[in-house]
Design a protein around this motif. Structure first.
Motif, PDB file in Angstrom:
ATOM      1  N   ILE A  55       0.856  -1.182   0.000  1.00 26.09           N
ATOM      2  CA  ILE A  55       0.000   0.000   0.000  1.00 26.09           C
ATOM      3  C   ILE A  55       0.896   1.238   0.000  1.00 26.09           C
ATOM      4  O   ILE A  55       1.804   1.362   0.812  1.00 26.09           O
ATOM      5  N   GLY A  56       0.624   2.143  -0.927  1.00 27.93           N
ATOM      6  CA  GLY A  56       1.425   3.357  -1.038  1.00 27.93           C
ATOM      7  C   GLY A  56       2.245   3.423  -2.298  1.00 27.93           C
ATOM      8  O   GLY A  56       2.802   4.473  -2.635  1.00 27.93           O
ATOM      9  N   VAL A 116       6.329   0.936   4.529  1.00 26.10           N
ATOM     10  CA  VAL A 116       6.914   1.476   3.301  1.00 26.10           C
ATOM     11  C   VAL A 116       7.592   2.805   3.607  1.00 26.10           C
ATOM     12  O   VAL A 116       7.001   3.680   4.247  1.00 26.10           O
ATOM     13  N   ALA A 117       8.842   2.936   3.161  1.00 25.11           N
ATOM     14  CA  ALA A 117       9.548   4.214   3.223  1.00 25.11           C
ATOM     15  C   ALA A 117       9.703   4.747   1.804  1.00 25.11           C
ATOM     16  O   ALA A 117       9.859   3.980   0.850  1.00 25.11           O
ATOM     17  N   ARG A 118       9.664   6.066   1.637  1.00 24.27           N
ATOM     18  CA  ARG A 118       9.781   6.695   0.332  1.00 24.27           C
ATOM     19  C   ARG A 118      10.997   7.617   0.323  1.00 24.27           C
ATOM     20  O   ARG A 118      11.225   8.362   1.278  1.00 24.27           O
ATOM     21  N   TYR A 119      11.748   7.568  -0.773  1.00 24.72           N
ATOM     22  CA  TYR A 119      12.947   8.382  -0.916  1.00 24.72           C
ATOM     23  C   TYR A 119      12.864   9.156  -2.231  1.00 24.72           C
ATOM     24  O   TYR A 119      12.701   8.550  -3.298  1.00 24.72           O
ATOM     25  N   ASP A 139       3.812  10.799  -6.040  1.00 25.76           N
ATOM     26  CA  ASP A 139       3.465   9.394  -6.236  1.00 25.76           C
ATOM     27  C   ASP A 139       2.765   9.169  -7.565  1.00 25.76           C
ATOM     28  O   ASP A 139       2.902   8.104  -8.170  1.00 25.76           O
ATOM     29  N   ASN A 140       2.005  10.151  -8.009  1.00 24.00           N
ATOM     30  CA  ASN A 140       1.259  10.038  -9.269  1.00 24.00           C
ATOM     31  C   ASN A 140       1.493  11.282 -10.107  1.00 24.00           C
ATOM     32  O   ASN A 140       1.058  12.379  -9.736  1.00 24.00           O
ATOM     33  N   VAL A 180      -4.263   4.052  -8.548  1.00 23.41           N
ATOM     34  CA  VAL A 180      -4.456   3.495  -7.205  1.00 23.41           C
ATOM     35  C   VAL A 180      -3.106   3.160  -6.607  1.00 23.41           C
ATOM     36  O   VAL A 180      -2.283   2.470  -7.224  1.00 23.41           O
ATOM     37  N   LEU A 181      -2.857   3.641  -5.370  1.00 19.51           N
ATOM     38  CA  LEU A 181      -1.550   3.468  -4.743  1.00 19.51           C
ATOM     39  C   LEU A 181      -1.478   2.143  -3.982  1.00 19.51           C
ATOM     40  O   LEU A 181      -1.366   2.095  -2.751  1.00 19.51           O
ATOM     41  N   GLU A 182      -1.540   1.060  -4.719  1.00 17.93           N
ATOM     42  CA  GLU A 182      -1.292  -0.267  -4.168  1.00 17.93           C
ATOM     43  C   GLU A 182      -0.768  -1.157  -5.283  1.00 17.93           C
ATOM     44  O   GLU A 182      -1.151  -1.007  -6.444  1.00 17.93           O
ATOM     45  N   SER A 183       0.135  -2.048  -4.930  1.00 14.14           N
ATOM     46  CA  SER A 183       0.760  -2.934  -5.913  1.00 14.14           C
ATOM     47  C   SER A 183       0.767  -4.367  -5.394  1.00 14.14           C
ATOM     48  O   SER A 183       1.102  -4.616  -4.226  1.00 14.14           O
TER      49      SER A 183
END
Length: 277
Positions: A13-14, A48-51, A59-60, A265-268
């Protein structure tokens, strides 16, 4: 190598529109083609960490302006992330420190991509890099042949750098069809002396516009001969765009796959694919 098992392992998620991933030590590092973040998913903690990879990361990003980051590979302490080259604003390569996840270098590979198009006889409209491998000496960049001429090409690039001093070798491949549509490269990794690749059949003649997904295959190319050894259809509904080694045992090899659903959609979904040796 005929028997396989494809299983949904978990959802991240994210992260949306996942296009590449690397597995190490119970952690997944991933990219999304709509995003300018590098994502790090910790399996044990489900976090989840984002860099950020660029200024004002998102994100989009709208399709017309996105960097279209489609390929990720690792060598020693660096990740290398490539834009697809399918439009003029998609010609960036990022080098990222594997520990800190900070960007070390940002390189414009426009001249390399133009040289690859000329050498491989691929029009700009049909140029679309979807996979990358680096062994410290040579790069292998995988053109997805989902245009009119189905130019599935592996470019091997040697030289001092990817901007002014490089040499190119091109190998073309005729990949299998699904429901009458030719599959095309979507990712690849190197395991020992074998290139394992994913290819998807998408009912479109454009490297820009999406089409109906007809399924995906996995295949093997021998590194020494660069000959196609094996292909196997693994789905008739999924567009798999990321491949990484998960487990390598004496009787089977197991991969993690990510799926690009071409949505915001922010899920994979992350799958395991087990192939019997």
């Amino acid at each position: 190598m005929e028997k396989f098992q494809l299983t949904l392992l978990f959802k991240i998620i994210g992260l949306g529109s996942a296009s590449g991933l690397i597995y190490h030590d119970n952690t997944i590092v991933a990219i999304g083609d709509n995003s300018t973040y590098l994502y790090e998913y910790h399996i044990d903690s489900n976090t989840v960490a984002r860099y950020p990879l660029a200024e004002n990361p998102k994100d989009n990003i709208p399709k017309l302006s996105k960097l279209d980051l489609e390929a990720i590979t690792q060598y020693q302490d660096s990740f290398y992330i490539f834009g697809s080259g399918s439009t003029e604003n998609r010609n960036t390569m990022f080098q990222v420190d594997a520990q800190s996840k900070k960007v070390i270098a940002k390189t414009d590979v426009s001249d390399l991509y133009l040289a690859m198009q000329s050498f491989g006889k691929i029009s700009p409209e049909e140029f679309n890099i979807e996979g990358a491998i680096y062994n410290g000496d040579s790069w292998m960049l995988f053109n997805r042949g989902n245009g009119k001429t189905n130019k599935n090409t592996i470019f091997t690039v040697d030289g001092k750098n990817l901007t002014t001093d490089f040499r190119i070798i091109a190998n073309d491949y005729k990949l299998p069809k699904i429901k009458g549509v030719r599959t095309s490269f979507t990712d690849a990794i190197l395991v020992d002396d074998k290139i394992y690749f994913l290819a998807t059949a998408e009912d479109t003649l454009s490297t820009f516009d999406d089409g109906a997904i007809l399924g995906s295959v996995i295949g093997i190319i021998d590194l020494k001969t660069m000959k196609l050894d094996f292909t196997k259809q693994i789905s008739d509904t999924h567009k798999f765009e990321g491949l990484t080694l998960y487990k390598n045992n004496t009787d089977a090899i197991e991969f993690l796959l990510c799926e690009d659903k071409d949505t915001e959609v922010l899920e994979s979904n992350i799958y395991t694919l087990n192939l019997k040796k």
